[in-house]
Design an enzyme around this catalytic site. Structure first.
Site, PDB file in Angstrom:
ATOM      1  N   HIS A  63      -1.419   2.256   1.893  1.00 38.18           N
ATOM      2  CA  HIS A  63      -2.134   2.437   0.616  1.00 38.18           C
ATOM      3  C   HIS A  63      -3.393   3.235   0.945  1.00 38.18           C
ATOM      4  O   HIS A  63      -4.308   2.690   1.578  1.00 38.18           O
ATOM      5  CB  HIS A  63      -2.531   1.087   0.019  1.00 38.18           C
ATOM      6  CG  HIS A  63      -1.370   0.165  -0.211  1.00 38.18           C
ATOM      7  ND1 HIS A  63      -0.735   0.046  -1.430  1.00 38.18           N
ATOM      8  CD2 HIS A  63      -0.730  -0.689   0.627  1.00 38.18           C
ATOM      9  CE1 HIS A  63       0.251  -0.841  -1.328  1.00 38.18           C
ATOM     10  NE2 HIS A  63       0.270  -1.305  -0.085  1.00 38.18           N
ATOM     11  N   PHE A  64      -3.435   4.512   0.539  1.00 33.73           N
ATOM     12  CA  PHE A  64      -4.535   5.378   0.983  1.00 33.73           C
ATOM     13  C   PHE A  64      -5.561   5.678  -0.104  1.00 33.73           C
ATOM     14  O   PHE A  64      -6.482   6.465   0.094  1.00 33.73           O
ATOM     15  CB  PHE A  64      -3.978   6.670   1.602  1.00 33.73           C
ATOM     16  CG  PHE A  64      -3.485   6.493   3.033  1.00 33.73           C
ATOM     17  CD1 PHE A  64      -3.676   5.302   3.720  1.00 33.73           C
ATOM     18  CD2 PHE A  64      -2.830   7.520   3.692  1.00 33.73           C
ATOM     19  CE1 PHE A  64      -3.225   5.135   5.030  1.00 33.73           C
ATOM     20  CE2 PHE A  64      -2.387   7.368   5.005  1.00 33.73           C
ATOM     21  CZ  PHE A  64      -2.580   6.180   5.672  1.00 33.73           C
ATOM     22  N   ARG A  65      -5.399   5.106  -1.301  1.00 32.27           N
ATOM     23  CA  ARG A  65      -6.477   4.998  -2.307  1.00 32.27           C
ATOM     24  C   ARG A  65      -6.862   6.264  -3.023  1.00 32.27           C
ATOM     25  O   ARG A  65      -7.814   6.241  -3.792  1.00 32.27           O
ATOM     26  CB  ARG A  65      -7.743   4.380  -1.676  1.00 32.27           C
ATOM     27  CG  ARG A  65      -7.547   3.104  -0.871  1.00 32.27           C
ATOM     28  CD  ARG A  65      -6.897   2.030  -1.662  1.00 32.27           C
ATOM     29  NE  ARG A  65      -6.944   0.718  -1.001  1.00 32.27           N
ATOM     30  CZ  ARG A  65      -6.116  -0.274  -1.294  1.00 32.27           C
ATOM     31  NH1 ARG A  65      -5.175  -0.122  -2.215  1.00 32.27           N
ATOM     32  NH2 ARG A  65      -6.214  -1.435  -0.692  1.00 32.27           N
ATOM     33  N   ASN A  95       0.020   2.541  -5.980  1.00 34.30           N
ATOM     34  CA  ASN A  95      -1.032   1.818  -6.719  1.00 34.30           C
ATOM     35  C   ASN A  95      -2.395   2.482  -6.539  1.00 34.30           C
ATOM     36  O   ASN A  95      -3.379   1.847  -6.176  1.00 34.30           O
ATOM     37  CB  ASN A  95      -1.073   0.334  -6.334  1.00 34.30           C
ATOM     38  CG  ASN A  95      -1.261   0.087  -4.857  1.00 34.30           C
ATOM     39  OD1 ASN A  95      -0.823   0.870  -4.030  1.00 34.30           O
ATOM     40  ND2 ASN A  95      -1.925  -1.000  -4.512  1.00 34.30           N
ATOM     41  N   HIS A 177       8.065  -5.052  -3.121  1.00 34.83           N
ATOM     42  CA  HIS A 177       7.091  -6.073  -2.726  1.00 34.83           C
ATOM     43  C   HIS A 177       7.633  -7.355  -3.354  1.00 34.83           C
ATOM     44  O   HIS A 177       7.562  -7.540  -4.565  1.00 34.83           O
ATOM     45  CB  HIS A 177       5.705  -5.724  -3.270  1.00 34.83           C
ATOM     46  CG  HIS A 177       4.671  -6.755  -2.965  1.00 34.83           C
ATOM     47  ND1 HIS A 177       3.474  -6.468  -2.365  1.00 34.83           N
ATOM     48  CD2 HIS A 177       4.650  -8.102  -3.170  1.00 34.83           C
ATOM     49  CE1 HIS A 177       2.765  -7.565  -2.211  1.00 34.83           C
ATOM     50  NE2 HIS A 177       3.456  -8.575  -2.706  1.00 34.83           N
ATOM     51  N   HIS A 231       7.203  -5.524   3.974  1.00 31.57           N
ATOM     52  CA  HIS A 231       6.409  -6.565   4.660  1.00 31.57           C
ATOM     53  C   HIS A 231       6.963  -7.992   4.543  1.00 31.57           C
ATOM     54  O   HIS A 231       6.372  -8.848   3.902  1.00 31.57           O
ATOM     55  CB  HIS A 231       4.946  -6.534   4.244  1.00 31.57           C
ATOM     56  CG  HIS A 231       4.659  -6.319   2.777  1.00 31.57           C
ATOM     57  ND1 HIS A 231       5.407  -6.861   1.767  1.00 31.57           N
ATOM     58  CD2 HIS A 231       3.660  -5.625   2.184  1.00 31.57           C
ATOM     59  CE1 HIS A 231       4.881  -6.504   0.608  1.00 31.57           C
ATOM     60  NE2 HIS A 231       3.828  -5.751   0.832  1.00 31.57           N
ATOM     61  N   ASP A 302       1.206  -1.624   6.060  1.00 32.91           N
ATOM     62  CA  ASP A 302       0.632  -2.008   4.765  1.00 32.91           C
ATOM     63  C   ASP A 302      -0.890  -1.776   4.785  1.00 32.91           C
ATOM     64  O   ASP A 302      -1.653  -2.549   4.198  1.00 32.91           O
ATOM     65  CB  ASP A 302       0.960  -3.467   4.431  1.00 32.91           C
ATOM     66  CG  ASP A 302       0.649  -3.825   2.984  1.00 32.91           C
ATOM     67  OD1 ASP A 302       0.560  -2.915   2.156  1.00 32.91           O
ATOM     68  OD2 ASP A 302       0.497  -5.022   2.700  1.00 32.91           O
ATOM     69  N   HIS A 306     -10.144  -2.249   1.865  1.00 30.49           N
ATOM     70  CA  HIS A 306     -11.146  -2.591   0.842  1.00 30.49           C
ATOM     71  C   HIS A 306     -12.485  -2.593   1.556  1.00 30.49           C
ATOM     72  O   HIS A 306     -12.552  -2.872   2.759  1.00 30.49           O
ATOM     73  CB  HIS A 306     -10.877  -3.975   0.254  1.00 30.49           C
ATOM     74  CG  HIS A 306      -9.554  -4.084  -0.438  1.00 30.49           C
ATOM     75  ND1 HIS A 306      -9.325  -3.579  -1.696  1.00 30.49           N
ATOM     76  CD2 HIS A 306      -8.370  -4.634  -0.038  1.00 30.49           C
ATOM     77  CE1 HIS A 306      -8.065  -3.810  -2.047  1.00 30.49           C
ATOM     78  NE2 HIS A 306      -7.465  -4.442  -1.049  1.00 30.49           N
TER      79      HIS A 306
HETATM   80  O1  DOR Z   1      -2.571  -7.168   0.392  1.00 27.76           O
HETATM   81  C1  DOR Z   1      -2.129  -6.187  -0.182  1.00 27.76           C
HETATM   82  N1  DOR Z   1      -2.950  -5.245  -0.667  1.00 27.76           N
HETATM   83  N2  DOR Z   1      -0.801  -6.059  -0.329  1.00 27.76           N
HETATM   84  C2  DOR Z   1      -0.257  -5.058  -1.066  1.00 27.76           C
HETATM   85  O2  DOR Z   1       0.955  -4.945  -1.114  1.00 27.76           O
HETATM   86  C3  DOR Z   1      -1.134  -4.129  -1.798  1.00 27.76           C
HETATM   87  C4  DOR Z   1      -2.420  -4.012  -1.125  1.00 27.76           C
HETATM   88  C5  DOR Z   1      -3.491  -3.192  -1.807  1.00 27.76           C
HETATM   89  O3  DOR Z   1      -3.153  -2.119  -2.322  1.00 27.76           O
HETATM   90  O4  DOR Z   1      -4.653  -3.563  -1.750  1.00 27.76           O
END
Ligand code: DOR
Length: 443
Positions: A63-65, A95, A177, A231, A302, A306
């Site tokens: 997840h590279f935001r 996402n 997921h 995962h 994964d 944050h």
């Molecule tokens: O802990 C998680 N955070 N699991 C995920 O599948 C999504 C991810 C996120 O995008 O923060």
């Protein structure tokens, strides 16, 4: 592209698992020759004495935001972290903001990556309850992502009635997921005043994961649809898959579900909070066994960064997720050095199988004609994970202080040196991955 590259005196892990002490010549971004005493006119020479040459890691879940959440990470910082961790290709999740649910948004991500990424890239298209046509036509996407549980707005597709049409139509790979959202909602009510992050693993319990995995397997088998379970976190899912996995189903595990467990909440609090949650130590053991036995096919990080400020909020307001691309390979190579698995197994799980599962051509092995996505690692130099050395924008790791070996000394992407002895060449750009017809063709 750099001129031709000649790697001298490396311990080369060949695709049959043998180690060959010799040289490897890269021409036009491809592996051209493997031998001894190789020479080449005007080639840049790397003296790899004492180093081991492996295929670059392909991380099939990150997840590279970018776009939308770039205060946590962006495609440039994330790809720098990849290069430092030996990850030469990644598959990124939908996402981001806006959610990756249409062709135009997928195209925008591909364009951004072409401008910013030091390594190769591919992107998932996210399923909603309403975008079946976008899912069927999206190209090039590595697959369709369904969040059966976990809260990402319109990406939550949690009931059988919503999920079944996605499995019923089309033939593209579906990655899930797998957590049972209805069960999680009920259990959240039971523990709503509890601010101990360890309660996260109690709320989103093993049964929530198993229920969703069973539903995904049922639908994949009903429609013979290519399914990848992301995962895997519990021993009961691994044992279920041991009995019920069919040739069109695959699964993965993260280094954190192999190496961390519920005891780690005490050590790092909400930094250990992720979805699906960490489990008890017994689960680590069962997941390792399933990986060694081939029930689990590959490893993904994964990577879900944050900021520390966000993570410092009290549970349940703290977000779930932890970074991983910089540490996954050294973590697994350290396990190899401890005797837990072979070097060839690490490469199968982190390089060869991700390429096979997602039908990424000419990657994941050291073979003549294959793309020169390669890493030179030092298996004999232990260095601690230090936050000041991390390239991820979030600036922390759940493995801080762990003494690991196998850190990449060189990372080579399509024949270009992206990392050399700790220094990144930020002028290099990776390429969009291509996926073979069976993965992308819709019926
Ligand atoms: O802990 C998680 N955070 N699991 C995920 O599948 C999504 C991810 C996120 O995008 O923060």
């Amino acid at each position: 592209m750099t001129s031709n590259l000649l790697i001298h005196h490396a311990e080369i892990l060949l695709s049959n698992g043998d180690i060959f002490l010799g040289d490897l010549l890269i021409k036009d971004g491809k592996i051209a020759e493997i031998g001894t005493e190789l020479t080449a006119d005007s080639a840049t020479i790397i003296d790899a004495t004492g180093l081991t040459l492996l295929p670059g890691v392909i991380d099939p879940q990150v997840h590279f935001r970018e776009p939308g959440l770039t205060h946590k990470e962006d495609l440039f910082t994330a790809s720098c972290a990849c290069a430092k961790g030996g990850v030469t290709s990644f598959l990124e999740m939908p996402n981001t903001i806006p959610l990756t649910t249409t062709q135009a948004i997928l195209d925008d991500k591909l364009h951004r990556a072409s401008q910013k990424c030091l390594v190769n890239y591919g992107f998932f298209m996210g399923a909603t309850a309403e975008n079946l046509d976008d899912l069927r036509n999206a190209n090039p996407a590595c697959g369709i992502k369904i969040f059966m549980g976990s809260n990402h707005g319109a990406l939550l597709v949690s009931t059988e009635a919503e999920i079944e049409p996605i499995f019923a139509k089309g033939s593209r790979l579906i990655a899930v997921h797998a957590e049972d959202q209805a069960r999680i909602i009920e259990r959240k009510k039971l523990f709503k005043d509890n601010t101990n992050p360890a309660i996260h693993s109690v709320i989103q319990d093993e049964e929530a994961a198993l229920n969703a995995t069973k539903l995904a397997v049922k639908l994949a088998n009903k429609y013979q649809r290519r399914l990848h379970i992301l995962h895997l976190s519990t021993g009961i899912e691994a044992e279920y898959l041991r009995e019920n996995k069919t040739p069109w189903i695959s699964t993965e595990v993260t280094p954190q579900h192999l190496l961390l467990n519920t005891n780690d909440y005490q050590r790092i609090g909400t930094l250990a909070q992720m979805n699906p949650p960490l489990r008890s130590p017994e689960n680590n053991e069962i997941l390792w066994k399933a990986l060694l036995d081939g029930v689990i096919d590959c490893i993904a990080t994964d990577h879900a960064p944050h900021t520390l400020e966000e993570k410092a909020k009290p549970y349940p307001h703290s977000p779930s997720g932890m970074p991983g691309v910089e540490t996954s390979l050294p973590l697994m190579l350290t396990e190899y050095k401890k005797g837990r698995c072979t070097l060839a197994q690490v490469v199968t799980w982190m390089c060869t199988n991700p390429a096979k599962l997602y039908q990424i051509q000419n990657k994941g092995e050291i073979k003549i004609g294959y793309d020169a996505d390669l890493i030179l690692v030092d298996l004999n130099n232990y260095q601690p994970v230090l936050k000041e050395n991390l390239a991820t924008k979030c600036g922390w790791s759940p493995f801080e202080g762990w003494n690991l070996t196998g850190w990449p000394i060189y990372t080579i992407v399509n024949g270009d040196i992206v990392l050399e002895k700790g220094k990144l060449n930020t002028n290099i750009r990776g390429k969009a991955l291509t996926f073979s017809q069976m993965n992308i063709k819709d019926s």
